[in-house]
Design a protein around this motif. Structure first.
Motif, PDB file in Angstrom:
ATOM      1  N   ILE A  20       0.822  -1.211   0.000  1.00 28.01           N
ATOM      2  CA  ILE A  20       0.000   0.000   0.000  1.00 28.01           C
ATOM      3  C   ILE A  20       0.853   1.257   0.000  1.00 28.01           C
ATOM      4  N   VAL A  21       1.818   1.260   0.894  1.00 24.93           N
ATOM      5  CA  VAL A  21       2.688   2.434   0.976  1.00 24.93           C
ATOM      6  C   VAL A  21       3.368   2.678  -0.372  1.00 24.93           C
TER       7      VAL A  21
ATOM      8  N   HIS B 211       2.918   5.887  -2.852  1.00 31.39           N
ATOM      9  CA  HIS B 211       4.049   6.734  -3.249  1.00 31.39           C
ATOM     10  C   HIS B 211       4.024   7.038  -4.737  1.00 31.39           C
ATOM     11  N   THR B 212       3.253   6.242  -5.479  1.00 29.86           N
ATOM     12  CA  THR B 212       3.178   6.496  -6.920  1.00 29.86           C
ATOM     13  C   THR B 212       2.170   7.596  -7.240  1.00 29.86           C
ATOM     14  N   PHE B 213       1.371   7.953  -6.211  1.00 27.25           N
ATOM     15  CA  PHE B 213       0.405   9.018  -6.441  1.00 27.25           C
ATOM     16  C   PHE B 213       1.129  10.297  -6.822  1.00 27.25           C
ATOM     17  N   ASN B 214       0.654  10.887  -7.859  1.00 28.46           N
ATOM     18  CA  ASN B 214       1.273  12.143  -8.243  1.00 28.46           C
ATOM     19  C   ASN B 214       0.187  13.150  -8.590  1.00 28.46           C
ATOM     20  N   VAL B 215       0.023  14.114  -7.715  1.00 28.97           N
ATOM     21  CA  VAL B 215      -1.006  15.119  -7.963  1.00 28.97           C
ATOM     22  C   VAL B 215      -0.384  16.502  -8.129  1.00 28.97           C
TER      23      VAL B 215
ATOM     24  N   ILE C 285       3.271   4.033  10.645  1.00 31.57           N
ATOM     25  CA  ILE C 285       2.235   3.450   9.807  1.00 31.57           C
ATOM     26  C   ILE C 285       1.214   4.484   9.351  1.00 31.57           C
ATOM     27  N   ARG C 286       1.449   5.701   9.720  1.00 31.02           N
ATOM     28  CA  ARG C 286       0.575   6.753   9.211  1.00 31.02           C
ATOM     29  C   ARG C 286       0.742   6.787   7.698  1.00 31.02           C
ATOM     30  N   THR C 287      -0.299   6.483   6.983  1.00 35.93           N
ATOM     31  CA  THR C 287      -0.117   6.292   5.549  1.00 35.93           C
ATOM     32  C   THR C 287       0.171   7.604   4.836  1.00 35.93           C
ATOM     33  N   PRO C 288       0.954   7.507   3.772  1.00 38.95           N
ATOM     34  CA  PRO C 288       1.302   8.690   2.983  1.00 38.95           C
ATOM     35  C   PRO C 288       0.047   9.424   2.511  1.00 38.95           C
ATOM     36  N   LEU C 289      -0.988   8.626   2.239  1.00 34.89           N
ATOM     37  CA  LEU C 289      -2.217   9.196   1.711  1.00 34.89           C
ATOM     38  C   LEU C 289      -2.772  10.287   2.619  1.00 34.89           C
ATOM     39  N   LEU C 290      -2.686  10.028   3.921  1.00 33.59           N
ATOM     40  CA  LEU C 290      -3.200  11.010   4.881  1.00 33.59           C
ATOM     41  C   LEU C 290      -2.523  12.364   4.694  1.00 33.59           C
ATOM     42  N   ARG C 291      -1.229  12.335   4.501  1.00 31.58           N
ATOM     43  CA  ARG C 291      -0.487  13.587   4.307  1.00 31.58           C
ATOM     44  C   ARG C 291      -0.900  14.292   3.022  1.00 31.58           C
ATOM     45  N   ILE C 292      -1.098  13.492   1.980  1.00 31.20           N
ATOM     46  CA  ILE C 292      -1.506  14.100   0.701  1.00 31.20           C
ATOM     47  C   ILE C 292      -2.878  14.737   0.844  1.00 31.20           C
TER      48      ILE C 292
ATOM     49  N   GLN D 163     -10.701  13.454   9.666  1.00 30.46           N
ATOM     50  CA  GLN D 163     -12.084  13.018   9.456  1.00 30.46           C
ATOM     51  C   GLN D 163     -12.336  12.755   7.978  1.00 30.46           C
ATOM     52  N   LEU D 164     -11.796  13.626   7.154  1.00 26.91           N
ATOM     53  CA  LEU D 164     -11.975  13.440   5.711  1.00 26.91           C
ATOM     54  C   LEU D 164     -11.332  12.142   5.247  1.00 26.91           C
ATOM     55  N   TYR D 165     -10.151  11.881   5.774  1.00 29.50           N
ATOM     56  CA  TYR D 165      -9.440  10.639   5.447  1.00 29.50           C
ATOM     57  C   TYR D 165     -10.294   9.429   5.818  1.00 29.50           C
ATOM     58  N   ILE D 166     -10.835   9.457   7.023  1.00 30.97           N
ATOM     59  CA  ILE D 166     -11.691   8.357   7.465  1.00 30.97           C
ATOM     60  C   ILE D 166     -12.922   8.243   6.564  1.00 30.97           C
ATOM     61  N   SER D 167     -13.517   9.362   6.245  1.00 31.97           N
ATOM     62  CA  SER D 167     -14.763   9.334   5.464  1.00 31.97           C
ATOM     63  C   SER D 167     -14.546   8.816   4.056  1.00 31.97           C
ATOM     64  N   ILE D 168     -13.508   9.299   3.418  1.00 36.19           N
ATOM     65  CA  ILE D 168     -13.242   8.853   2.051  1.00 36.19           C
ATOM     66  C   ILE D 168     -12.955   7.364   2.025  1.00 36.19           C
ATOM     67  N   THR D 169     -12.145   6.925   2.980  1.00 35.26           N
ATOM     68  CA  THR D 169     -11.878   5.497   3.069  1.00 35.26           C
ATOM     69  C   THR D 169     -13.179   4.736   3.327  1.00 35.26           C
TER      70      THR D 169
END
Lengths: 217, 217
Positions: B79-80, B84-88, B138-145, B167-173
Motif C-alpha cells: 500500500i505504501v 508513493h506512486t500518487f502524483n497530484v 504506519i501513518r499512511t502517505p495518503l493522509l499527508r496528501i 475526518q476526511l481521510y476516514i470518510s473517504i476510506t
DNA sequence: CCATTTTTCAACCAAGCAGTTGATGAAACA
DNA sequence: TGTTTCATCAACTGCTTGGTTGAAAAATGG
C-alpha cells in the motif's frame, strides 16, 4: 472417610427454567461470537459464560452454527424493532435526515457486538444472512425511510437531484460503520483513541455535516 | 511384487529455491487468511496451497502468528509503495482530490484480500498492526496528501472551511471500504449483485460525487 | 569426493475442539 | 403414587490442528 461430593444438590437448588437458560446461552454466545468470530468461538466457553452445561447448547439449538444463526436473528430483530421507533413525521426533510444520520451513528456506538458480528458474517459471504432472507424481508425499514425523505427533500428543493437512495443508504451507513469497525487500526494509524468521548462527538458531528453538506442543491 | 514408492525423486526433480518457497508460502497464506481469518486459517492448507511441506511454514516464519504478521507487513508495504506512486503535483486541489478518491476506490476493488484481512485484524483489536507500528510510521502517505490538498483547496476557495483532514481521510476510506467489506450482506439486503461492472461503476461515481459535493464552499 | 550446511519432507504428538452418551432428578399429570 | 417427559449434567469420543522430530536430499566448499 466421609464421602464429600461437589455434585450434590446445591443449598439453593437449581430450578428448571428453560426460557432463562436459553436466554443466558444466547447472551453468552453473542459475546463469544463478537469476541472471536464464528470459527474462533468456543462452545465450551459459551456454556461456561452462561453458567450451564455445554450439552444445553446442543439441546436448545442443535449445533454451533445454529446458535450463531439464532444470535444473528436476534440482532436483526432488535434492529428492525429499533428502526420502527423512528419517527420523523412532521419534520422537514433536512431535519428528518439529520436525525436519521444521528440515530444510525448512535445505534452503532451502543452496539459494538453488532458491528463485529456483521463483519464476521461478511467474511463468511453472508451465508447466514442470506438464510435469514428466507424468513423475512431483510430490507431494513431504514432504507424505506431514507428513500421517502430524500425524494421529498428533492421535491422541496432542499436536496440536490440525482442521488440514489440506495447509494445514500450505503454511504450514511458507511460513514458511521467504518469508524467503529475500523477503530482499532484507525486508532493505531492516527495515534489517538477514537473511543474517547470527545473523538466520538467530533466524528458524529463530522458525519452529519458531511452528509448534509453533500446533499445541498 | 515390484516395489513402487510414491516417494522416489520426481521425474522433474524439485529444485531448492528458498526465496521462491517463501514467496509461495506468503501468497498461499494471504489467500487462506483472507478466506478464513487468523483463527479459521489452517496451516496445513497454507502449505498444501503453496505446494510444499507444512514444516516449511515453521522453518521460514516460526509459527502461525508470525506468518500472519508477515502477510500483514507485506500488504502494508504494498500500500505504501502504491501510495508513493500518487502524483497530484500540478493538479488543482479539486482535480487532485477527485483523483485520490478514485484511486482509493480502485485500490480496494483490486485488493479484496486487503479488505477482509484488515477486518480480521480489527476484530483482533489491531494487535498485529500495533506491532507493525514498532517497525515503521504506519501513518499512511495518503493522509499527508489529503491534508495538503485539502488545506490548499480551502486557501484557493475551492473547498469549504472547517473539515478536519483526519475526518476526511476516514470518510473517504469509509465510503469505498464499507462498500467492499459489506458487499455480501449489502447484496443480500438490497437484492442485487454489487460486484457487477455496472454496480461498481455506479458506486465509484457516487463516492466521488458525494465527497466533492460535500466539500463545496 | 567427502564433510558440512541448508532445504525439504513424512510421520508423529499432545492439546483442543465440536459433538455424543447415558444417567439423574425435577416437574407434570394420570 | 406411579409414570412419563424433559431440563440438566459429567464424562467421553473421535477428529482436527498447531507444532515437533529426525532424517533424507540438495547444495556448498575443501
Amino acid at each position: 472417610m466421609a464421602e464429600f461430593s461437589l455434585n450434590e444438590p446445591c443449598a439453593v437448588p437449581r430450578r428448571r427454567d428453560p426460557a432463562s437458560t436459553r436466554r443466558k446461552l444466547l447472551v453468552a454466545a453473542r459475546r463469544e461470537f463478537a469476541r472471536n468470530g464464528l470459527a474462533g468461538a468456543r462452545v465450551d466457553e459459551i456454556a461456561a459464560q452462561a453458567g450451564v452445561n455445554k450439552q444445553l447448547v446442543y439441546h436448545y439449538f442443535g449445533d454451533k452454527n445454529a446458535i450463531y444463526f439464532a444470535v444473528l436473528k436476534w440482532m436483526y430483530d432488535e434492529i428492525v424493532q429499533h428502526e420502527h421507533t423512528f419517527n420523523v413525521d412532521g419534520l422537514s426533510p433536512d431535519k428528518a435526515l439529520r436525525k436519521l444520520v444521528q440515530s444510525s451513528f448512535d445505534y452503532l456506538e451502543l452496539h459494538p457486538d453488532f458491528v463485529v458480528i456483521l463483519n464476521d458474517e461478511n467474511r463468511n459471504d453472508a451465508a447466514h444472512v442470506r438464510n435469514l432472507a428466507h424468513f423475512a424481508d431483510i430490507r431494513t425499514p431504514l432504507l424505506r425511510i431514507f428513500s421517502r425523505t430524500l425524494s421529498q427533500g428533492v421535491r422541496e428543493g432542499l436536496f440536490r437531484k440525482g442521488v440514489s437512495p440506495e447509494q445514500l443508504y450505503i454511504s450514511i451507513t458507511a460513514l458511521s460503520y467504518f469508524y467503529f469497525s475500523g477503530m482499532p487500526t484507525l486508532s493505531a494509524i492516527l495515534g489517538k483513541d477514537l473511543r474517547s468521548k470527545s473523538a466520538l462527538r467530533a466524528r458524529r458531528k463530522h458525519v452529519v455535516d458531511f452528509v448534509m453538506q453533500s446533499l445541498r442543491p
